[in-house]
Design a protein around this motif. Sequence first.
Motif, short mmCIF file in Angstrom:
data_model
loop_
_atom_site.label_atom_id
_atom_site.label_comp_id
_atom_site.label_asym_id
_atom_site.label_seq_id
_atom_site.Cartn_x
_atom_site.Cartn_y
_atom_site.Cartn_z
N ARG A 1 0.57 -1.65 0.57
CA ARG A 1 -0.07 -0.25 0.06
C ARG A 1 0.59 1.61 0.43
O ARG A 1 2.03 1.35 0.32
N ASN A 2 -0.42 2.29 -0.33
CA ASN A 2 0.78 3.60 -0.52
C ASN A 2 1.90 4.33 1.08
O ASN A 2 1.17 3.99 2.18
N ILE A 3 2.97 3.97 0.67
CA ILE A 3 4.28 4.13 2.03
C ILE A 3 4.09 5.92 2.21
O ILE A 3 5.04 6.07 3.03
N SER A 4 3.35 6.67 1.37
CA SER A 4 3.05 8.09 1.83
C SER A 4 2.78 7.88 3.02
O SER A 4 2.78 9.18 3.98
N LEU A 5 1.86 7.40 3.45
CA LEU A 5 1.28 6.90 4.50
C LEU A 5 1.24 6.51 5.52
O LEU A 5 1.32 6.51 7.13
N ILE A 6 2.95 6.32 5.51
CA ILE A 6 4.22 5.21 6.47
C ILE A 6 5.23 6.42 6.37
O ILE A 6 5.66 6.51 6.04
N TYR A 7 5.31 6.98 8.01
CA TYR A 7 5.93 8.02 8.21
C TYR A 7 7.57 7.83 8.08
O TYR A 7 8.27 8.42 7.66
N ALA A 8 7.64 6.92 8.65
CA ALA A 8 8.67 6.05 9.15
C ALA A 8 9.44 5.18 8.36
O ALA A 8 8.68 4.00 8.96
N MET A 9 10.08 4.46 6.94
CA MET A 9 10.42 3.31 7.06
C MET A 9 11.98 2.97 7.31
O MET A 9 12.72 3.73 6.91
N GLY A 10 12.46 2.03 8.04
CA GLY A 10 13.50 2.03 7.88
C GLY A 10 14.73 -0.22 6.89
O GLY A 10 13.67 -0.55 6.89
N TRP A 11 15.72 0.19 7.08
CA TRP A 11 16.50 -0.75 6.84
C TRP A 11 16.45 -1.54 8.12
O TRP A 11 17.38 -1.17 8.66
N TYR A 12 16.01 -3.32 7.91
CA TYR A 12 17.44 -4.12 9.45
C TYR A 12 17.88 -5.24 8.85
O TYR A 12 17.68 -5.33 7.71
N ARG B 1 12.78 6.42 -1.27
CA ARG B 1 12.01 6.29 -1.37
C ARG B 1 11.36 6.22 -2.90
O ARG B 1 11.72 7.76 -3.46
N ASP B 2 10.87 5.79 -3.49
CA ASP B 2 9.25 5.97 -4.23
C ASP B 2 8.36 5.77 -4.17
O ASP B 2 7.93 4.88 -4.21
N ALA B 3 7.59 7.39 -3.43
CA ALA B 3 6.68 6.83 -3.42
C ALA B 3 5.44 6.11 -4.55
O ALA B 3 4.62 6.16 -4.25
N ALA B 4 5.51 6.53 -5.75
CA ALA B 4 5.09 6.57 -6.85
C ALA B 4 4.98 5.21 -7.72
O ALA B 4 3.52 3.94 -7.68
N LYS B 5 6.12 4.06 -6.71
CA LYS B 5 6.05 2.93 -6.94
C LYS B 5 6.19 2.49 -6.02
O LYS B 5 6.35 0.82 -5.38
#
Length: 119
Positions: A26-37, A71-75
């Motif tokens: 789903r739209n990652i623009s709705l997720i404030y903080a994303m990370g790689w672990y 991030r690429d919100a479009a994708k």
Amino acid sequence: QVQLVESGGGLVQPGGSLRLSCAASRNISLIYAMGWYRQAPGKQRELVAASTTAGSTKYADSVKGRFTISRDAAKNAVYLQMNSLKPEDAAVYYCNIGWPGLAPRSEYWGQGTRVTVSS
């Protein structure tokens, strides 16, 4: 609920590069903080890179200057560009909610993508 699918791992020689991708359902623009672990054998999972929708980023000291999160919100995707890889970067890499002090969501863990750094 969001499903996250990581890809792009593989075998690379020390000093090489890889680009990891995390596709969100789903739209990652709705997720404030994303990370790689990442989690190496016998070690705890650690947050190595994080970004917010405001454009802020943070990196673990061990990867600073070598890894770049984007991030690429479009994708609906989050990427991790990894350069100058070292043997100690070998691990299974995952994406999730991520920011220092912000807990990942247990239900969001995917299968991860394995990175092997070896000559």
